[in-house]
Each structure stands twice: as C-alpha cells, then as structure tokens.
Design a protein around this motif. Structure first.
Motif, PDB file in Angstrom:
ATOM      1  N   ALA A  16       9.529  39.878  82.368  1.00 42.89           N
ATOM      2  CA  ALA A  16       8.081  39.889  82.140  1.00 42.89           C
ATOM      3  C   ALA A  16       7.624  38.506  81.731  1.00 42.89           C
ATOM      4  CB  ALA A  16       7.734  40.918  81.067  1.00 42.89           C
ATOM      5  N   GLY A  17       6.443  38.143  82.210  1.00 42.36           N
ATOM      6  CA  GLY A  17       5.856  36.862  81.839  1.00 42.36           C
ATOM      7  C   GLY A  17       4.969  37.011  80.619  1.00 42.36           C
ATOM      8  N   GLY A  18       4.098  36.035  80.435  1.00 43.49           N
ATOM      9  CA  GLY A  18       3.223  36.036  79.271  1.00 43.49           C
ATOM     10  C   GLY A  18       2.172  37.118  79.288  1.00 43.49           C
ATOM     11  N   ASP A  19       1.814  37.614  80.480  1.00 43.24           N
ATOM     12  CA  ASP A  19       0.861  38.714  80.591  1.00 43.24           C
ATOM     13  C   ASP A  19       1.273  39.589  81.774  1.00 43.24           C
ATOM     14  OD1 ASP A  19      -0.240  37.679  83.031  1.00 43.24           O
ATOM     15  OD2 ASP A  19      -1.524  36.350  81.885  1.00 43.24           O
ATOM     16  N   ARG A  20       0.501  40.627  82.056  1.00 50.52           N
ATOM     17  CA  ARG A  20       0.877  41.589  83.096  1.00 50.52           C
ATOM     18  C   ARG A  20       0.857  40.989  84.502  1.00 50.52           C
ATOM     19  NH1 ARG A  20      -2.563  46.686  82.729  1.00 50.52           N
ATOM     20  NH2 ARG A  20      -0.938  47.447  84.108  1.00 50.52           N
ATOM     21  N   ARG A  21       0.171  39.876  84.695  1.00 50.76           N
ATOM     22  CA  ARG A  21       0.056  39.293  86.025  1.00 50.76           C
ATOM     23  C   ARG A  21       1.194  38.345  86.370  1.00 50.76           C
ATOM     24  NH1 ARG A  21      -5.240  36.240  85.533  1.00 50.76           N
ATOM     25  NH2 ARG A  21      -4.340  35.979  83.485  1.00 50.76           N
ATOM     26  N   THR A  22       2.032  37.997  85.419  1.00 47.52           N
ATOM     27  CA  THR A  22       3.059  36.995  85.670  1.00 47.52           C
ATOM     28  C   THR A  22       4.460  37.556  85.444  1.00 47.52           C
ATOM     29  OG1 THR A  22       2.975  36.168  83.401  1.00 47.52           O
ATOM     30  CG2 THR A  22       1.528  35.095  84.994  1.00 47.52           C
ATOM     31  N   ARG A  23       5.403  36.941  86.134  1.00 48.81           N
ATOM     32  CA  ARG A  23       6.817  37.270  85.949  1.00 48.81           C
ATOM     33  C   ARG A  23       7.595  35.972  85.859  1.00 48.81           C
ATOM     34  NH1 ARG A  23       8.228  41.341  90.708  1.00 48.81           N
ATOM     35  NH2 ARG A  23       6.204  40.803  91.524  1.00 48.81           N
ATOM     36  N   LEU A  24       8.639  35.994  85.103  1.00 49.46           N
ATOM     37  CA  LEU A  24       9.535  34.852  84.995  1.00 49.46           C
ATOM     38  C   LEU A  24      10.671  35.078  85.989  1.00 49.46           C
ATOM     39  CD1 LEU A  24      10.386  32.264  83.513  1.00 49.46           C
ATOM     40  CD2 LEU A  24      11.617  33.726  81.902  1.00 49.46           C
ATOM     41  N   VAL A  25      10.868  34.106  86.880  1.00 54.11           N
ATOM     42  CA  VAL A  25      11.905  34.200  87.900  1.00 54.11           C
ATOM     43  C   VAL A  25      12.938  33.115  87.612  1.00 54.11           C
ATOM     44  CG1 VAL A  25      12.401  34.111  90.378  1.00 54.11           C
ATOM     45  CG2 VAL A  25      10.180  34.963  89.572  1.00 54.11           C
ATOM     46  N   VAL A  26      14.207  33.515  87.506  1.00 55.29           N
ATOM     47  CA  VAL A  26      15.285  32.579  87.191  1.00 55.29           C
ATOM     48  C   VAL A  26      16.380  32.719  88.246  1.00 55.29           C
ATOM     49  CG1 VAL A  26      17.007  31.912  85.468  1.00 55.29           C
ATOM     50  CG2 VAL A  26      14.770  32.760  84.728  1.00 55.29           C
ATOM     51  N   LEU A  27      16.814  31.577  88.788  1.00 51.65           N
ATOM     52  CA  LEU A  27      17.931  31.608  89.726  1.00 51.65           C
ATOM     53  C   LEU A  27      19.209  31.986  89.000  1.00 51.65           C
ATOM     54  CD1 LEU A  27      17.516  28.389  91.919  1.00 51.65           C
ATOM     55  CD2 LEU A  27      17.333  30.750  92.679  1.00 51.65           C
ATOM     56  N   THR A  28      19.987  32.852  89.614  1.00 51.25           N
ATOM     57  CA  THR A  28      21.306  33.184  89.079  1.00 51.25           C
ATOM     58  C   THR A  28      22.301  32.131  89.560  1.00 51.25           C
ATOM     59  OG1 THR A  28      21.878  34.484  91.017  1.00 51.25           O
ATOM     60  CG2 THR A  28      20.798  35.664  89.190  1.00 51.25           C
ATOM     61  N   VAL A  29      23.545  32.254  89.126  1.00 50.50           N
ATOM     62  CA  VAL A  29      24.597  31.360  89.613  1.00 50.50           C
ATOM     63  C   VAL A  29      24.688  31.474  91.136  1.00 50.50           C
ATOM     64  CG1 VAL A  29      27.086  30.939  89.588  1.00 50.50           C
ATOM     65  CG2 VAL A  29      25.889  31.408  87.453  1.00 50.50           C
ATOM     66  N   GLU A  30      24.616  32.713  91.642  1.00 50.73           N
ATOM     67  CA  GLU A  30      24.658  32.933  93.088  1.00 50.73           C
ATOM     68  C   GLU A  30      23.439  32.308  93.768  1.00 50.73           C
ATOM     69  OE1 GLU A  30      24.908  35.394  90.830  1.00 50.73           O
ATOM     70  OE2 GLU A  30      26.960  36.100  91.032  1.00 50.73           O
ATOM     71  N   GLY A  31      22.288  32.371  93.109  1.00 48.86           N
ATOM     72  CA  GLY A  31      21.074  31.762  93.653  1.00 48.86           C
ATOM     73  C   GLY A  31      21.196  30.255  93.754  1.00 48.86           C
ATOM     74  N   HIS A  32      21.738  29.642  92.722  1.00 46.38           N
ATOM     75  CA  HIS A  32      21.958  28.189  92.760  1.00 46.38           C
ATOM     76  C   HIS A  32      22.923  27.823  93.880  1.00 46.38           C
ATOM     77  CE1 HIS A  32      19.768  26.586  89.310  1.00 46.38           C
ATOM     78  NE2 HIS A  32      20.057  27.703  88.678  1.00 46.38           N
ATOM     79  N   ALA A  33      23.964  28.623  94.061  1.00 45.78           N
ATOM     80  CA  ALA A  33      24.927  28.355  95.129  1.00 45.78           C
ATOM     81  C   ALA A  33      24.258  28.466  96.500  1.00 45.78           C
ATOM     82  CB  ALA A  33      26.107  29.316  95.023  1.00 45.78           C
ATOM     83  N   ALA A  34      23.387  29.458  96.661  1.00 44.31           N
ATOM     84  CA  ALA A  34      22.686  29.636  97.936  1.00 44.31           C
ATOM     85  C   ALA A  34      21.783  28.440  98.223  1.00 44.31           C
ATOM     86  CB  ALA A  34      21.877  30.931  97.923  1.00 44.31           C
ATOM     87  N   VAL A  35      21.087  27.959  97.212  1.00 46.60           N
ATOM     88  CA  VAL A  35      20.232  26.780  97.392  1.00 46.60           C
ATOM     89  C   VAL A  35      21.092  25.571  97.748  1.00 46.60           C
ATOM     90  CG1 VAL A  35      18.699  25.151  96.209  1.00 46.60           C
ATOM     91  CG2 VAL A  35      18.364  27.611  95.917  1.00 46.60           C
ATOM     92  N   SER A  36      22.226  25.423  97.091  1.00 47.00           N
ATOM     93  CA  SER A  36      23.120  24.294  97.381  1.00 47.00           C
ATOM     94  C   SER A  36      23.630  24.340  98.816  1.00 47.00           C
ATOM     95  CB  SER A  36      24.311  24.286  96.421  1.00 47.00           C
ATOM     96  OG  SER A  36      23.861  24.008  95.119  1.00 47.00           O
ATOM     97  N   ARG A  37      23.859  25.535  99.335  1.00 46.41           N
ATOM     98  CA  ARG A  37      24.300  25.661 100.733  1.00 46.41           C
ATOM     99  C   ARG A  37      23.150  25.427 101.707  1.00 46.41           C
ATOM    100  NH1 ARG A  37      26.686  30.189  98.465  1.00 46.41           N
ATOM    101  NH2 ARG A  37      25.175  31.554  99.482  1.00 46.41           N
ATOM    102  N   ALA A  38      21.956  25.886 101.350  1.00 47.25           N
ATOM    103  CA  ALA A  38      20.817  25.813 102.264  1.00 47.25           C
ATOM    104  C   ALA A  38      20.186  24.423 102.325  1.00 47.25           C
ATOM    105  CB  ALA A  38      19.751  26.835 101.845  1.00 47.25           C
TER     106      ALA A  38
END
Length: 80
Positions: A16-38
């Motif tokens: 959840a973000g600061g209010d109902r309209r927002t969300r906090l999105v965080v890359l996981t270890v797998e997400g970082h690896a995918a970005v590194s490959r892409a």
C-alpha cells in the motif's frame, strides 16, 4: 493488471502507498535479474534502430514516441 502479472511471476512486490490511489512497487531479486538480462537486449535493439535510420528520422521517431507517451500518461491521469 500489469503489476499483477509481474507479481505472479515473482518480479515485483506490491505494498500500500500513502493513500488508496497509490501502491509501492519494489523489484525482487528475480526482478533485478530480469532487468539485468533485458537491458543489454534493449540497448542492442536501440543501437540497431539508430543505425538503420538517418539521424533526422531517428530523432523524429523518438520525438513521436515521447509525444505518445505524454498523451498516454495524460489520458491516464484524466481518468482518475
């Protein structure tokens, strides 16, 4: 919807973000690896595109893509 796909694939976590309209999105270890490959693939594709077009046409294409992105963001903000 797009974030749910990334979450199911284990590439991001959502909180959840600061209010109902927002969300906090965080890359996981797998997400970082995918970005590194892409990233190298994206960079190579970008260089091929630049090499395939004369400089003026490449600049015009990038300008058009930027304009489309701004329009999409603006339309999304208007729906809120």
């Amino acid at each position: 919807r797009n974030l749910a796909v990334l979450q199911r694939r284990g590439l991001v976590t959502l909180a959840a973000g600061g209010d109902r309209r927002t969300r906090l999105v965080v890359l996981t270890v797998e997400g970082h690896a995918a970005v590194s490959r892409a990233l190298p693939l994206w960079e190579a594709t970008y260089r091929r595109l630049e090499g395939a077009l004369p400089p003026l046409e490449a600049a015009q294409l990038l300008g058009a893509l930027d304009a489309m992105t701004r329009l999409a963001v603006s339309a999304r903000e208007e729906r809120r």
